[in-house]
Design an enzyme around this catalytic site. Structure first.
Site, mmCIF file in Angstrom:
data_model
loop_
_atom_site.group_PDB
_atom_site.id
_atom_site.type_symbol
_atom_site.label_atom_id
_atom_site.label_comp_id
_atom_site.label_asym_id
_atom_site.label_seq_id
_atom_site.Cartn_x
_atom_site.Cartn_y
_atom_site.Cartn_z
ATOM 1 C CG HIS A 24 49.347 84.469 155.298
ATOM 2 N ND1 HIS A 24 49.564 84.931 154.013
ATOM 3 C CD2 HIS A 24 48.509 83.401 155.170
ATOM 4 C CE1 HIS A 24 48.897 84.189 153.156
ATOM 5 N NE2 HIS A 24 48.246 83.240 153.834
ATOM 6 C CG HIS A 79 40.528 80.122 154.095
ATOM 7 N ND1 HIS A 79 40.946 81.407 153.832
ATOM 8 C CD2 HIS A 79 41.640 79.339 154.018
ATOM 9 C CE1 HIS A 79 42.251 81.403 153.596
ATOM 10 N NE2 HIS A 79 42.693 80.163 153.707
#
Length: 307
Positions: free
Chosen positions: A236, A263
């Site tokens: 993931h 991120h």
């Protein structure tokens, strides 16, 4: 050549962090348009938000973009990964709220709908970002880097104290439908202690263990149904990386390596790449290069049945 979708594709669900319902419609767009979000709930002012690295309002928990008028769209990474993994270069994304629905926590629902709809080949060549020299950024024990490579390749390593996660490593070349076969079904994950902390702070309000997230607690997988893959967490993270790299504005030709990264750090990496023109060049992909991009050779039947 560049591609868009053949017809509109619609999704509905709730946001992972806000818990609020949202409706999303992917619409075809002309060659050279790129990926843009349009906030249909905003009646006055600029509702158009570009899916670009320069529009990211950095957050550790998700990828959020914002325009100059303050309009935002958050948790876009799974949808962006699906678009990149299916080879979609141009699309207008209508959304009636500030957060993309989490659906099952992976990219698989987006991928399935896009491939069922079909892709439209357009009349302009694909322009890729070719990495010319190594670029690296770090924060604490987290590191990300991009180095020159003929194709897009992603390597990732995670290290969690929870025994059910532990240390996981994986490296894949993003060609010949690899994303669809190997990554698109892998769901977002977190530790039970993180869930408790986030929800006490008004986040993860739409998270449901087993339904749209994998939750770990020590040596246990709390989510009903368990894992889709033994190393679903690191896969993931690779999915997230592809979605965040898609904000470069085109396919990246390079090896991305992430160690305990998220991120925000990937966006910092892209900002460092683009701050110096000596780090990259734009290339029009020939047939050989195009055949090695993430969206080349994808097929609906390759989506894992578990998703």
């Amino acid at each position: 050549m560049q591609k868009t979708i053949k017809s509109p594709v619609r999704f509905a669900g709730v946001g992972l962090h806000s818990g609020k319902p949202a409706n999303v419609t992917l619409r075809p767009a002309v060659a050279g348009h790129g990926i843009w979000f349009r906030r249909t709930d905003i009646r006055l002012g600029n509702a158009m938000v570009p899916a670009l690295w320069s529009a990211v309002d950095r957050s550790p928990l998700c990828t959020r973009i914002q325009n100059d008028a303050g309009a935002t769209v958050s948790t876009i990474e799974h949808l962006m990964a699906a678009l990149a993994g299916c080879g979609i270069h141009n699309a207008l994304i209508d959304i009636d709220g500030p957060e993309v629905p989490i659906l099952d926590g992976s990219s698989a629902p987006f991928v399935r709908a896009i491939l069922k709809c079909g892709l439209q080949v357009q009349s302009a060549p694909i322009r890729a970002i070719d990495i010319l020299r190594p670029v690296e950024v770090s924060s604490g024990d987290a590191t990300v880097r991009l180095v020159p490579n003929a194709v897009m390749e992603i390597a990732f390593e995670i290290d969690f104290a929870d025994a059910a996660i532990g240390v996981q490593r994986k490296r894949l070349t993003m060609e010949n439908g690899t994303f669809v076969r190997e990554l698109c079904d892998c769901r977002t994950f977190c530790r039970q202690s993180d869930v408790d902390a986030m929800q006490s702070n008004g986040l993860a309000l739409g998270g449901v263990a087993g339904e749209n997230a994998v939750v770990f607690d020590g040596d246990a997988v709390v989510s009903p149904g368990g894992l889709r893959r033994r190393d679903e967490p690191v896969r993931h993270k690779m999915l997230d990386a592809l979605g965040d790299l898609a904000l470069a504005g085109g396919p990246v030709l390079g090896l991305y390596t992430g160690t305990r990264a998220g991120h925000s750090l990937t966006n910092t990496l892209l900002r460092k790449v683009f701050e110096d023109p000596a780090n990259f060049r734009l290339v029009e992909c020939d047939e050989v290069q195009a055949s090695q991009l993430p969206g080349a050779g994808v097929h609906l039947m390759e989506i894992p049945e578990v998703a």
